[in-house]
Write a protein that holds these residues in place. Structure first.
Motif, PDB file in Angstrom:
ATOM      1  N   THR A 158      25.036  31.040  37.012  1.00 16.82           N
ATOM      2  CA  THR A 158      24.439  32.270  37.507  1.00 16.82           C
ATOM      3  C   THR A 158      25.588  33.185  37.894  1.00 16.82           C
ATOM      4  OG1 THR A 158      22.552  31.053  38.378  1.00 16.82           O
ATOM      5  CG2 THR A 158      22.922  33.263  39.262  1.00 16.82           C
ATOM      6  N   THR A 159      25.579  34.410  37.395  1.00 15.82           N
ATOM      7  CA  THR A 159      26.661  35.345  37.716  1.00 15.82           C
ATOM      8  C   THR A 159      26.129  36.459  38.605  1.00 15.82           C
ATOM      9  OG1 THR A 159      26.294  36.721  35.759  1.00 15.82           O
ATOM     10  CG2 THR A 159      27.839  34.882  35.522  1.00 15.82           C
ATOM     11  N   GLU A 160      27.027  36.956  39.434  1.00 13.77           N
ATOM     12  CA  GLU A 160      26.683  38.074  40.311  1.00 13.77           C
ATOM     13  C   GLU A 160      27.866  39.035  40.336  1.00 13.77           C
ATOM     14  OE1 GLU A 160      25.834  38.956  45.040  1.00 13.77           O
ATOM     15  OE2 GLU A 160      25.682  36.907  44.301  1.00 13.77           O
ATOM     16  N   ASN A 161      27.597  40.310  40.121  1.00 15.01           N
ATOM     17  CA  ASN A 161      28.652  41.319  40.167  1.00 15.01           C
ATOM     18  C   ASN A 161      29.120  41.514  41.597  1.00 15.01           C
ATOM     19  OD1 ASN A 161      28.492  41.824  37.386  1.00 15.01           O
ATOM     20  ND2 ASN A 161      26.895  43.353  37.684  1.00 15.01           N
ATOM     21  N   VAL A 162      30.433  41.535  41.786  1.00 17.65           N
ATOM     22  CA  VAL A 162      31.038  41.813  43.085  1.00 17.65           C
ATOM     23  C   VAL A 162      32.232  42.730  42.848  1.00 17.65           C
ATOM     24  CG1 VAL A 162      30.308  39.633  44.162  1.00 17.65           C
ATOM     25  CG2 VAL A 162      32.504  39.738  42.992  1.00 17.65           C
ATOM     26  N   THR A 163      32.754  43.282  43.906  1.00 22.53           N
ATOM     27  CA  THR A 163      33.962  44.091  43.836  1.00 22.53           C
ATOM     28  C   THR A 163      35.000  43.435  44.737  1.00 22.53           C
ATOM     29  OG1 THR A 163      32.658  46.089  43.483  1.00 22.53           O
ATOM     30  CG2 THR A 163      34.936  46.396  44.192  1.00 22.53           C
ATOM     31  N   VAL A 164      36.186  43.233  44.196  1.00 23.78           N
ATOM     32  CA  VAL A 164      37.276  42.641  44.957  1.00 23.78           C
ATOM     33  C   VAL A 164      38.456  43.596  44.888  1.00 23.78           C
ATOM     34  CG1 VAL A 164      38.813  40.658  45.221  1.00 23.78           C
ATOM     35  CG2 VAL A 164      36.483  40.308  44.374  1.00 23.78           C
ATOM     36  N   ARG A 165      38.845  44.128  46.035  1.00 22.15           N
ATOM     37  CA  ARG A 165      39.953  45.089  46.101  1.00 22.15           C
ATOM     38  C   ARG A 165      39.752  46.228  45.097  1.00 22.15           C
ATOM     39  NH1 ARG A 165      43.481  45.074  50.353  1.00 22.15           N
ATOM     40  NH2 ARG A 165      43.636  42.948  51.110  1.00 22.15           N
ATOM     41  N   SER A 166      38.575  46.798  45.087  1.00 23.39           N
ATOM     42  CA  SER A 166      38.199  47.926  44.223  1.00 23.39           C
ATOM     43  C   SER A 166      38.202  47.567  42.735  1.00 23.39           C
ATOM     44  CB  SER A 166      39.118  49.124  44.448  1.00 23.39           C
ATOM     45  OG  SER A 166      39.064  49.534  45.790  1.00 23.39           O
ATOM     46  N   GLN A 167      38.230  46.292  42.417  1.00 20.37           N
ATOM     47  CA  GLN A 167      38.250  45.840  41.035  1.00 20.37           C
ATOM     48  C   GLN A 167      36.922  45.151  40.709  1.00 20.37           C
ATOM     49  OE1 GLN A 167      39.503  46.169  37.847  1.00 20.37           O
ATOM     50  NE2 GLN A 167      41.518  45.833  38.726  1.00 20.37           N
ATOM     51  N   ALA A 168      36.354  45.464  39.535  1.00 12.07           N
ATOM     52  CA  ALA A 168      35.126  44.797  39.097  1.00 12.07           C
ATOM     53  C   ALA A 168      35.385  43.302  38.963  1.00 12.07           C
ATOM     54  CB  ALA A 168      34.666  45.372  37.764  1.00 12.07           C
ATOM     55  N   ALA A 169      34.457  42.508  39.467  1.00 15.52           N
ATOM     56  CA  ALA A 169      34.565  41.046  39.399  1.00 15.52           C
ATOM     57  C   ALA A 169      33.157  40.466  39.339  1.00 15.52           C
ATOM     58  CB  ALA A 169      35.315  40.513  40.619  1.00 15.52           C
ATOM     59  N   PHE A 170      33.080  39.172  39.074  1.00 21.95           N
ATOM     60  CA  PHE A 170      31.795  38.483  39.145  1.00 21.95           C
ATOM     61  C   PHE A 170      32.017  37.067  39.650  1.00 21.95           C
ATOM     62  CE2 PHE A 170      33.133  37.434  34.826  1.00 21.95           C
ATOM     63  CZ  PHE A 170      32.802  36.092  34.704  1.00 21.95           C
ATOM     64  N   THR A 171      30.999  36.549  40.307  1.00 22.65           N
ATOM     65  CA  THR A 171      31.019  35.155  40.733  1.00 22.65           C
ATOM     66  C   THR A 171      30.234  34.347  39.710  1.00 22.65           C
ATOM     67  OG1 THR A 171      29.009  35.394  42.070  1.00 22.65           O
ATOM     68  CG2 THR A 171      31.135  35.741  43.189  1.00 22.65           C
ATOM     69  N   ALA A 172      30.565  33.080  39.614  1.00 23.21           N
ATOM     70  CA  ALA A 172      29.840  32.164  38.731  1.00 23.21           C
ATOM     71  C   ALA A 172      29.489  30.924  39.540  1.00 23.21           C
ATOM     72  CB  ALA A 172      30.694  31.798  37.523  1.00 23.21           C
ATOM     73  N   ARG A 173      28.206  30.584  39.541  1.00 24.80           N
ATOM     74  CA  ARG A 173      27.728  29.431  40.303  1.00 24.80           C
ATOM     75  C   ARG A 173      26.856  28.563  39.409  1.00 24.80           C
ATOM     76  NH1 ARG A 173      27.235  30.964  46.263  1.00 24.80           N
ATOM     77  NH2 ARG A 173      27.925  33.112  46.381  1.00 24.80           N
ATOM     78  N   ASP A 174      26.869  27.269  39.730  1.00 20.76           N
ATOM     79  CA  ASP A 174      26.056  26.293  39.023  1.00 20.76           C
ATOM     80  C   ASP A 174      25.074  25.708  40.031  1.00 20.76           C
ATOM     81  OD1 ASP A 174      24.957  24.187  37.616  1.00 20.76           O
ATOM     82  OD2 ASP A 174      26.867  23.233  37.154  1.00 20.76           O
ATOM     83  N   ALA A 175      23.780  25.871  39.790  1.00 14.47           N
ATOM     84  CA  ALA A 175      22.752  25.390  40.724  1.00 14.47           C
ATOM     85  C   ALA A 175      22.865  23.881  40.953  1.00 14.47           C
ATOM     86  CB  ALA A 175      21.360  25.740  40.208  1.00 14.47           C
ATOM     87  N   LYS A 176      23.390  23.144  39.972  1.00 17.74           N
ATOM     88  CA  LYS A 176      23.536  21.693  40.114  1.00 17.74           C
ATOM     89  C   LYS A 176      24.693  21.314  41.031  1.00 17.74           C
ATOM     90  CE  LYS A 176      21.932  21.215  35.406  1.00 17.74           C
ATOM     91  NZ  LYS A 176      22.457  21.233  34.058  1.00 17.74           N
ATOM     92  N   ARG A 177      25.635  22.230  41.230  1.00 15.30           N
ATOM     93  CA  ARG A 177      26.803  21.992  42.094  1.00 15.30           C
ATOM     94  C   ARG A 177      26.974  23.201  43.009  1.00 15.30           C
ATOM     95  NH1 ARG A 177      31.320  20.738  37.722  1.00 15.30           N
ATOM     96  NH2 ARG A 177      31.758  22.771  38.520  1.00 15.30           N
ATOM     97  N   PRO A 178      26.142  23.321  44.028  1.00 13.79           N
ATOM     98  CA  PRO A 178      26.132  24.527  44.863  1.00 13.79           C
ATOM     99  C   PRO A 178      27.401  24.766  45.683  1.00 13.79           C
ATOM    100  CG  PRO A 178      24.672  22.860  45.763  1.00 13.79           C
ATOM    101  CD  PRO A 178      25.147  22.350  44.446  1.00 13.79           C
ATOM    102  N   ASN A 179      28.251  23.755  45.826  1.00 14.55           N
ATOM    103  CA  ASN A 179      29.477  23.941  46.597  1.00 14.55           C
ATOM    104  C   ASN A 179      30.641  24.464  45.753  1.00 14.55           C
ATOM    105  OD1 ASN A 179      29.607  21.500  45.201  1.00 14.55           O
ATOM    106  ND2 ASN A 179      31.008  20.582  46.676  1.00 14.55           N
ATOM    107  N   VAL A 180      30.408  24.687  44.453  1.00 12.91           N
ATOM    108  CA  VAL A 180      31.449  25.154  43.530  1.00 12.91           C
ATOM    109  C   VAL A 180      31.229  26.626  43.213  1.00 12.91           C
ATOM    110  CG1 VAL A 180      32.452  24.843  41.235  1.00 12.91           C
ATOM    111  CG2 VAL A 180      31.592  22.865  42.500  1.00 12.91           C
ATOM    112  N   CYS A 181      32.330  27.374  43.154  1.00  8.80           N
ATOM    113  CA  CYS A 181      32.220  28.788  42.789  1.00  8.80           C
ATOM    114  C   CYS A 181      33.475  29.226  42.053  1.00  8.80           C
ATOM    115  CB  CYS A 181      32.036  29.657  44.034  1.00  8.80           C
ATOM    116  SG  CYS A 181      31.850  31.422  43.639  1.00  8.80           S
ATOM    117  N   GLY A 182      33.280  30.086  41.083  1.00  2.00           N
ATOM    118  CA  GLY A 182      34.381  30.723  40.373  1.00  2.00           C
ATOM    119  C   GLY A 182      34.256  32.225  40.513  1.00  2.00           C
ATOM    120  N   VAL A 183      35.398  32.901  40.547  1.00  3.55           N
ATOM    121  CA  VAL A 183      35.416  34.363  40.611  1.00  3.55           C
ATOM    122  C   VAL A 183      36.360  34.858  39.529  1.00  3.55           C
ATOM    123  CG1 VAL A 183      36.011  36.385  42.005  1.00  3.55           C
ATOM    124  CG2 VAL A 183      34.919  34.419  43.073  1.00  3.55           C
ATOM    125  N   THR A 184      35.867  35.775  38.714  1.00  2.64           N
ATOM    126  CA  THR A 184      36.655  36.354  37.628  1.00  2.64           C
ATOM    127  C   THR A 184      36.768  37.848  37.846  1.00  2.64           C
ATOM    128  OG1 THR A 184      35.931  34.655  36.072  1.00  2.64           O
ATOM    129  CG2 THR A 184      36.769  36.698  35.111  1.00  2.64           C
TER     130      THR A 184
END
Length: 184
Positions: free
Chosen positions: A119-145
């Motif tokens: 599941t991806t969600e758009n976020v902004t990090v330091r004025s830069q477009a980014a997104f988070t990536a989460r896996d419902a099967k592993r809720p404690n894991v997150c990636g940010v691109t």
């Protein structure tokens, strides 16, 4: 019978012509050399100066900043290659991974995450477009691109062995903030 002989003669003539033409068309003068190489140069020697900063992206942040961002004291590098990895001893073990695809595409990475079921969600990090990536099967894991300022994309993944403290994306967002702010 005459038809069969005529057909055989026609086929034989066609094969003969194709053979003569084909042989002449395949001759190439010179020595085959892989693109980017020079003929007669010893290819057994590797110029290591070209690879001096090959893994410099793995040093984008000091280990103590990585550890602090995920709630630990020490970040031990566990692998430096296409992906940079650290193991952080916090209240529980935390695995941290970073990669920088210098020619990567933000859109491609987001589409790939979705295809893999994140599941991806758009976020902004330091004025830069980014997104988070989460896996419902592993809720404690997150990636940010995020798009990398100098080109390509950066990605941080954080995976604690136990439950994440707070939002699972807090730590990778903090790491992304550090590199995008140039605080290293």
């Amino acid at each position: 019978m005459a038809r069969i002989r005529t057909r055989r003669a026609a086929v034989a003539s066609t094969i003969a012509i194709a053979t003569v033409v084909g042989v002449g068309a395949c001759n190439v003068d010179g020595t085959p050399v892989r693109e980017g190489r020079e003929a007669g140069v010893d290819t057994g020697h590797v110029d290591t100066d070209k690879f001096e900063n090959l893994l410099a992206e793995c040093e984008i942040l000091p280990a103590n900043q990585i550890a602090e961002a995920v709630g630990g004291q020490i970040a031990d590098p566990s692998f430096f290659g296409a992906n940079c990895r650290w193991t952080v001893m916090a209240p529980s073990t935390v695995e941290v991974m970073f990669n920088w695809f210098e020619w990567g595409s933000y859109t491609h990475e987001k589409d790939a995450a979705k295809r893999l079921g994140y599941t991806t969600e758009n976020v902004t990090v330091r004025s830069q477009a980014a997104f988070t990536a989460r896996d419902a099967k592993r809720p404690n894991v997150c990636g940010v691109t995020s798009k990398a300022p100098s080109g390509g994309v950066y990605t941080w993944w954080v995976e604690p062995s136990g439950a994440a403290r707070g939002d699972a994306c807090d730590a990778p967002i903090k790491l992304m903030e550090l590199i995008l702010s140039g605080a290293f």
